[in-house]
Design a protein around this motif. Structure first.
Motif, PDB file in Angstrom:
ATOM      1  N   CYS A   1      43.469 107.063 -53.257  1.00 15.23           N
ATOM      2  CA  CYS A   1      42.642 106.284 -52.327  1.00 15.23           C
ATOM      3  C   CYS A   1      43.204 106.360 -50.914  1.00 15.23           C
ATOM      4  O   CYS A   1      42.459 106.574 -49.947  1.00 15.23           O
ATOM      5  N   TYR A   2      44.497 106.202 -50.794  1.00 13.94           N
ATOM      6  CA  TYR A   2      45.124 106.225 -49.472  1.00 13.94           C
ATOM      7  C   TYR A   2      44.826 107.533 -48.745  1.00 13.94           C
ATOM      8  O   TYR A   2      44.499 107.531 -47.559  1.00 13.94           O
ATOM      9  N   TRP A   3      44.934 108.663 -49.439  1.00  8.84           N
ATOM     10  CA  TRP A   3      44.752 109.962 -48.795  1.00  8.84           C
ATOM     11  C   TRP A   3      43.291 110.259 -48.454  1.00  8.84           C
ATOM     12  O   TRP A   3      43.007 111.220 -47.761  1.00  8.84           O
ATOM     13  N   PHE A   4      42.373 109.437 -48.908  1.00 11.23           N
ATOM     14  CA  PHE A   4      40.960 109.651 -48.576  1.00 11.23           C
ATOM     15  C   PHE A   4      40.438 108.663 -47.534  1.00 11.23           C
ATOM     16  O   PHE A   4      39.279 108.746 -47.135  1.00 11.23           O
ATOM     17  N   THR A   5      41.277 107.753 -47.067  1.00  8.81           N
ATOM     18  CA  THR A   5      40.806 106.746 -46.119  1.00  8.81           C
ATOM     19  C   THR A   5      40.440 107.319 -44.758  1.00  8.81           C
ATOM     20  O   THR A   5      39.722 106.669 -44.003  1.00  8.81           O
ATOM     21  N   ASP A   6      40.882 108.507 -44.440  1.00  9.19           N
ATOM     22  CA  ASP A   6      40.486 109.109 -43.158  1.00  9.19           C
ATOM     23  C   ASP A   6      39.076 109.695 -43.234  1.00  9.19           C
ATOM     24  O   ASP A   6      38.433 109.910 -42.217  1.00  9.19           O
ATOM     25  N   ARG A   7      38.576 109.920 -44.436  1.00  7.91           N
ATOM     26  CA  ARG A   7      37.278 110.568 -44.615  1.00  7.91           C
ATOM     27  C   ARG A   7      36.155 109.604 -44.987  1.00  7.91           C
ATOM     28  O   ARG A   7      34.979 109.901 -44.771  1.00  7.91           O
ATOM     29  N   CYS A   8      36.509 108.477 -45.604  1.00 10.64           N
ATOM     30  CA  CYS A   8      35.486 107.541 -46.066  1.00 10.64           C
ATOM     31  C   CYS A   8      36.117 106.167 -46.243  1.00 10.64           C
ATOM     32  O   CYS A   8      37.328 106.017 -46.156  1.00 10.64           O
ATOM     33  N   TYR A   9      35.276 105.187 -46.499  1.00 11.56           N
ATOM     34  CA  TYR A   9      35.766 103.851 -46.825  1.00 11.56           C
ATOM     35  C   TYR A   9      35.959 103.780 -48.338  1.00 11.56           C
ATOM     36  O   TYR A   9      35.121 104.250 -49.108  1.00 11.56           O
ATOM     37  N   ILE A  10      37.078 103.195 -48.744  1.00 13.29           N
ATOM     38  CA  ILE A  10      37.430 103.113 -50.166  1.00 13.29           C
ATOM     39  C   ILE A  10      37.603 101.651 -50.552  1.00 13.29           C
ATOM     40  O   ILE A  10      38.285 100.904 -49.854  1.00 13.29           O
ATOM     41  N   PHE A  11      36.989 101.261 -51.657  1.00 15.28           N
ATOM     42  CA  PHE A  11      37.124  99.909 -52.192  1.00 15.28           C
ATOM     43  C   PHE A  11      37.507 100.025 -53.660  1.00 15.28           C
ATOM     44  O   PHE A  11      36.855 100.740 -54.423  1.00 15.28           O
ATOM     45  N   VAL A  12      38.569  99.325 -54.037  1.00 13.37           N
ATOM     46  CA  VAL A  12      39.052  99.368 -55.416  1.00 13.37           C
ATOM     47  C   VAL A  12      38.851  97.995 -56.042  1.00 13.37           C
ATOM     48  O   VAL A  12      39.163  96.973 -55.435  1.00 13.37           O
ATOM     49  N   SER A  13      38.343  97.983 -57.262  1.00 10.73           N
ATOM     50  CA  SER A  13      38.177  96.731 -57.996  1.00 10.73           C
ATOM     51  C   SER A  13      38.523  96.956 -59.461  1.00 10.73           C
ATOM     52  O   SER A  13      38.590  98.095 -59.926  1.00 10.73           O
ATOM     53  N   ARG A  14      38.747  95.852 -60.165  1.00  7.11           N
ATOM     54  CA  ARG A  14      39.045  95.907 -61.596  1.00  7.11           C
ATOM     55  C   ARG A  14      37.927  95.169 -62.325  1.00  7.11           C
ATOM     56  O   ARG A  14      37.966  93.948 -62.450  1.00  7.11           O
ATOM     57  N   PRO A  15      36.922  95.895 -62.799  1.00  9.28           N
ATOM     58  CA  PRO A  15      35.811  95.233 -63.478  1.00  9.28           C
ATOM     59  C   PRO A  15      36.186  94.652 -64.834  1.00  9.28           C
ATOM     60  O   PRO A  15      35.556  93.702 -65.291  1.00  9.28           O
ATOM     61  N   SER A  16      37.219  95.229 -65.459  1.00  9.83           N
ATOM     62  CA  SER A  16      37.685  94.731 -66.756  1.00  9.83           C
ATOM     63  C   SER A  16      39.117  95.216 -66.956  1.00  9.83           C
ATOM     64  O   SER A  16      39.559  96.155 -66.294  1.00  9.83           O
ATOM     65  N   PRO A  17      39.856  94.593 -67.870  1.00  6.47           N
ATOM     66  CA  PRO A  17      41.224  95.049 -68.124  1.00  6.47           C
ATOM     67  C   PRO A  17      41.242  96.529 -68.553  1.00  6.47           C
ATOM     68  O   PRO A  17      40.415  96.955 -69.362  1.00  6.47           O
ATOM     69  N   GLY A  18      42.142  97.286 -67.955  1.00  2.00           N
ATOM     70  CA  GLY A  18      42.267  98.697 -68.307  1.00  2.00           C
ATOM     71  C   GLY A  18      41.288  99.610 -67.596  1.00  2.00           C
ATOM     72  O   GLY A  18      41.210 100.791 -67.904  1.00  2.00           O
TER      73      GLY A  18
END
Length: 132
Positions: free
Chosen positions: A26-43
């Motif tokens: 995710c970090y290496w793609f932040t210059d190209r797009c917006y990144i959002f990370v979420s945990r919809p369920s365990p695992g």
């Protein structure tokens, strides 16, 4: 950002990809797009990719594919480091230990001025303004 912003979502199984590999990708793609990370369920992790204002929405498919490839790369590197990291650290420690021992201490001391050191000690390289 509006609800009409084009997005792509990658659903990632944490049994296949470690969280650190996901976040590094995710970090290496932040210059190209917006990144959002979420945990919809365990695992499970969801990575939402949104185009930046100056990017055409069609590029999201390309970025999503490149993201998946980079994620695989980072996960493999993480696994290799996990398996061989202690060997690498041992080799580096041994090399540093061998290189860190000096037979003779360097001439002078830390309080010597540069000019004094240059006048009293010939280095490995001497730069002259005269042509030979």
């Amino acid at each position: 950002m509006s609800d009409t912003t084009p997005t792509r979502v990658l659903h990632i199984d944490e049994h296949l990809y470690h969280k650190s590999a996901v976040l590094r990708t995710c970090y290496w793609f932040t210059d190209r797009c917006y990144i959002f990370v979420s945990r919809p369920s365990p695992g499970a992790l969801d990575v939402e990719i949104r185009a930046k204002p100056d990017q055409p929405p069609a590029m999201l498919d390309v970025v999503a594919g490149e993201f998946a490839n980079a994620l695989l790369d980072y996960e493999l590197r993480r696994q290799i480091d996990e398996q061989t990291g202690s060997i690498r650290e041992l080799l580096i420690a041994k090399a540093v230990a061998q290189a860190g021992t000096l037979d003779d201490p360097p001439p002078g001391d830390a309080s010597d001025s540069v000019e004094l050191r240059q006048a009293t000690h010939e280095g490995l390289v001497h730069i002259s303004t005269r042509r030979s």
